[in-house]
Design a protein around this motif. Structure first.
Motif, PDB file in Angstrom:
ATOM      1  N   ASP A  18      -3.335  51.177  57.989  1.00 34.89           N
ATOM      2  CA  ASP A  18      -4.054  50.233  57.122  1.00 34.89           C
ATOM      3  C   ASP A  18      -3.167  49.673  56.010  1.00 34.89           C
ATOM      4  OD1 ASP A  18      -6.427  50.668  58.604  1.00 34.89           O
ATOM      5  OD2 ASP A  18      -6.873  52.447  57.380  1.00 34.89           O
ATOM      6  N   ARG A  19      -1.851  49.769  56.206  1.00 34.53           N
ATOM      7  CA  ARG A  19      -0.867  49.299  55.216  1.00 34.53           C
ATOM      8  C   ARG A  19      -1.117  49.871  53.824  1.00 34.53           C
ATOM      9  NH1 ARG A  19      -1.658  45.827  58.717  1.00 34.53           N
ATOM     10  NH2 ARG A  19      -3.149  44.452  57.736  1.00 34.53           N
ATOM     11  N   ARG A  20      -1.543  51.121  53.795  1.00 31.94           N
ATOM     12  CA  ARG A  20      -1.783  51.782  52.510  1.00 31.94           C
ATOM     13  C   ARG A  20      -0.446  52.073  51.838  1.00 31.94           C
ATOM     14  NH1 ARG A  20      -6.090  56.393  53.409  1.00 31.94           N
ATOM     15  NH2 ARG A  20      -5.911  56.469  51.148  1.00 31.94           N
ATOM     16  N   PRO A  21      -0.344  51.878  50.532  1.00 31.94           N
ATOM     17  CA  PRO A  21       0.935  52.039  49.814  1.00 31.94           C
ATOM     18  C   PRO A  21       1.270  53.506  49.533  1.00 31.94           C
ATOM     19  CG  PRO A  21      -0.775  51.376  48.291  1.00 31.94           C
ATOM     20  CD  PRO A  21      -1.405  51.376  49.659  1.00 31.94           C
ATOM     21  N   PHE A  22       1.431  54.284  50.589  1.00 37.01           N
ATOM     22  CA  PHE A  22       1.683  55.720  50.479  1.00 37.01           C
ATOM     23  C   PHE A  22       3.105  56.068  50.072  1.00 37.01           C
ATOM     24  CE2 PHE A  22      -1.800  56.827  53.715  1.00 37.01           C
ATOM     25  CZ  PHE A  22      -2.640  57.321  52.735  1.00 37.01           C
ATOM     26  N   ILE A  23       4.071  55.255  50.473  1.00 31.89           N
ATOM     27  CA  ILE A  23       5.483  55.637  50.342  1.00 31.89           C
ATOM     28  C   ILE A  23       5.960  55.296  48.929  1.00 31.89           C
ATOM     29  CG2 ILE A  23       7.777  55.440  51.353  1.00 31.89           C
ATOM     30  CD1 ILE A  23       6.357  54.367  53.929  1.00 31.89           C
ATOM     31  N   ARG A  24       5.827  56.278  48.056  1.00 32.76           N
ATOM     32  CA  ARG A  24       6.138  56.062  46.635  1.00 32.76           C
ATOM     33  C   ARG A  24       7.651  56.086  46.377  1.00 32.76           C
ATOM     34  NH1 ARG A  24       2.392  60.154  46.046  1.00 32.76           N
ATOM     35  NH2 ARG A  24       3.996  61.386  45.033  1.00 32.76           N
ATOM     36  N   PRO A  25       8.076  55.348  45.359  1.00 30.91           N
ATOM     37  CA  PRO A  25       9.514  55.266  45.061  1.00 30.91           C
ATOM     38  C   PRO A  25      10.172  56.620  44.794  1.00 30.91           C
ATOM     39  CG  PRO A  25       8.337  53.564  43.865  1.00 30.91           C
ATOM     40  CD  PRO A  25       7.289  54.451  44.512  1.00 30.91           C
ATOM     41  N   ASP A  26       9.440  57.578  44.225  1.00 28.78           N
ATOM     42  CA  ASP A  26      10.065  58.853  43.868  1.00 28.78           C
ATOM     43  C   ASP A  26      10.463  59.696  45.081  1.00 28.78           C
ATOM     44  OD1 ASP A  26       7.172  59.060  44.008  1.00 28.78           O
ATOM     45  OD2 ASP A  26       7.353  61.115  43.292  1.00 28.78           O
ATOM     46  N   TRP A  27       9.919  59.430  46.261  1.00 29.20           N
ATOM     47  CA  TRP A  27      10.326  60.173  47.457  1.00 29.20           C
ATOM     48  C   TRP A  27      10.675  59.275  48.646  1.00 29.20           C
ATOM     49  CZ3 TRP A  27       6.976  59.548  51.572  1.00 29.20           C
ATOM     50  CH2 TRP A  27       5.642  59.222  51.279  1.00 29.20           C
ATOM     51  N   ARG A  28      10.683  57.981  48.435  1.00 29.53           N
ATOM     52  CA  ARG A  28      10.986  57.026  49.515  1.00 29.53           C
ATOM     53  C   ARG A  28      12.351  57.287  50.152  1.00 29.53           C
ATOM     54  NH1 ARG A  28      10.029  51.552  47.245  1.00 29.53           N
ATOM     55  NH2 ARG A  28       7.900  52.310  47.404  1.00 29.53           N
ATOM     56  N   HIS A  29      13.360  57.515  49.307  1.00 25.83           N
ATOM     57  CA  HIS A  29      14.708  57.758  49.830  1.00 25.83           C
ATOM     58  C   HIS A  29      14.731  59.015  50.714  1.00 25.83           C
ATOM     59  CE1 HIS A  29      19.053  57.530  50.033  1.00 25.83           C
ATOM     60  NE2 HIS A  29      19.111  58.795  49.681  1.00 25.83           N
ATOM     61  N   SER A  30      13.998  60.038  50.317  1.00 23.71           N
ATOM     62  CA  SER A  30      13.926  61.261  51.127  1.00 23.71           C
ATOM     63  C   SER A  30      13.309  60.979  52.493  1.00 23.71           C
ATOM     64  CB  SER A  30      13.108  62.341  50.414  1.00 23.71           C
ATOM     65  OG  SER A  30      13.742  62.737  49.237  1.00 23.71           O
ATOM     66  N   LEU A  31      12.279  60.138  52.528  1.00 28.08           N
ATOM     67  CA  LEU A  31      11.679  59.764  53.807  1.00 28.08           C
ATOM     68  C   LEU A  31      12.688  59.016  54.664  1.00 28.08           C
ATOM     69  CD1 LEU A  31       9.367  59.413  55.853  1.00 28.08           C
ATOM     70  CD2 LEU A  31       8.665  57.376  54.553  1.00 28.08           C
ATOM     71  N   HIS A  32      13.413  58.096  54.063  1.00 29.80           N
ATOM     72  CA  HIS A  32      14.406  57.338  54.818  1.00 29.80           C
ATOM     73  C   HIS A  32      15.484  58.272  55.382  1.00 29.80           C
ATOM     74  CE1 HIS A  32      13.262  53.527  52.336  1.00 29.80           C
ATOM     75  NE2 HIS A  32      12.319  53.903  53.165  1.00 29.80           N
ATOM     76  N   GLU A  33      15.901  59.252  54.590  1.00 32.82           N
ATOM     77  CA  GLU A  33      16.873  60.233  55.083  1.00 32.82           C
ATOM     78  C   GLU A  33      16.276  61.061  56.209  1.00 32.82           C
ATOM     79  OE1 GLU A  33      18.103  62.472  51.646  1.00 32.82           O
ATOM     80  OE2 GLU A  33      19.733  61.070  51.232  1.00 32.82           O
ATOM     81  N   TYR A  34      15.016  61.433  56.076  1.00 34.77           N
ATOM     82  CA  TYR A  34      14.369  62.229  57.115  1.00 34.77           C
ATOM     83  C   TYR A  34      14.238  61.421  58.408  1.00 34.77           C
ATOM     84  CZ  TYR A  34      11.478  65.751  59.278  1.00 34.77           C
ATOM     85  OH  TYR A  34      11.009  66.711  60.132  1.00 34.77           O
ATOM     86  N   ILE A  35      13.913  60.141  58.272  1.00 31.28           N
ATOM     87  CA  ILE A  35      13.857  59.276  59.455  1.00 31.28           C
ATOM     88  C   ILE A  35      15.225  59.267  60.137  1.00 31.28           C
ATOM     89  CG2 ILE A  35      13.693  56.863  60.216  1.00 31.28           C
ATOM     90  CD1 ILE A  35      11.425  56.550  58.084  1.00 31.28           C
ATOM     91  N   GLY A  36      16.297  59.106  59.352  1.00 27.15           N
ATOM     92  CA  GLY A  36      17.642  59.121  59.916  1.00 27.15           C
ATOM     93  C   GLY A  36      17.958  60.425  60.624  1.00 27.15           C
ATOM     94  N   GLY A  37      17.595  61.540  60.013  1.00 25.20           N
ATOM     95  CA  GLY A  37      17.823  62.839  60.638  1.00 25.20           C
ATOM     96  C   GLY A  37      17.025  63.010  61.916  1.00 25.20           C
TER      97      GLY A  37
END
Length: 147
Positions: A18-37
């Motif tokens: 539903d395009r909810r704004p879940f991905i907050r700036p304080d942990w966004r980079h960690s999610l991006h790193e986890y996606i890469g891993g």
């Protein structure tokens, strides 16, 4: 695969449910790193990952043996479980996804596009961005699936 040569790059785009704004700036980079891993764990090559509060973009190098739909299903499952456990218990990805093939000559351009997501979305909504990507890649779609 000694005599098999390939260059398979794809630009994956996926929204939160539903395009909810879940991905907050304080942990966004960690999610991006986890996606890469996770991409590496699935034997892909994460070339660039980025995004904003309601969606991500990833430029991924694939092997000829990969089945894209299986790969993306596992990527979404793993990252959803991690995000729910670590940051946002209600987190879910949208049901579908968008993926576009990228020629080797355009890898740099797409990488820069992904890096510039935050600035880009000060000017354009996700829906307008997705419509533009679909049009650029010649993908026909039913607008009801964009809402």
């Amino acid at each position: 695969m000694g005599s098999t040569f390939y260059s398979l790059h794809h630009h994956w785009v996926c929204s939160t449910k539903d395009r909810r704004p879940f991905i907050r700036p304080d942990w966004r980079h960690s999610l991006h790193e986890y996606i890469g891993g996770t991409v590496r764990g699935l034997a892909g090559v994460p070339l660039k990952v980025g995004g904003v509060e309601d969606h991500v973009h990833a430029l991924i190098g694939f092997k000829p043996t990969h089945c894209i739909s299986d790969f993306v299903r596992e990527l979404k499952k793993a990252t959803s479980v991690w995000t729910s456990a670590q940051h946002e218990p209600q987190f879910e990805w949208q049901e579908g996804f968008s993926i576009f093939s990228v020629s080797a000559s355009m890898v740099g351009t797409v990488s820069k596009y992904i890096v510039g997501q935050e600035a880009h979305h000060h000017k354009q909504t996700f829906i307008d961005e997705l419509k533009s990507l679909l049009k650029k890649h010649g993908v026909q779609y039913d607008p009801k699936y964009l809402l």
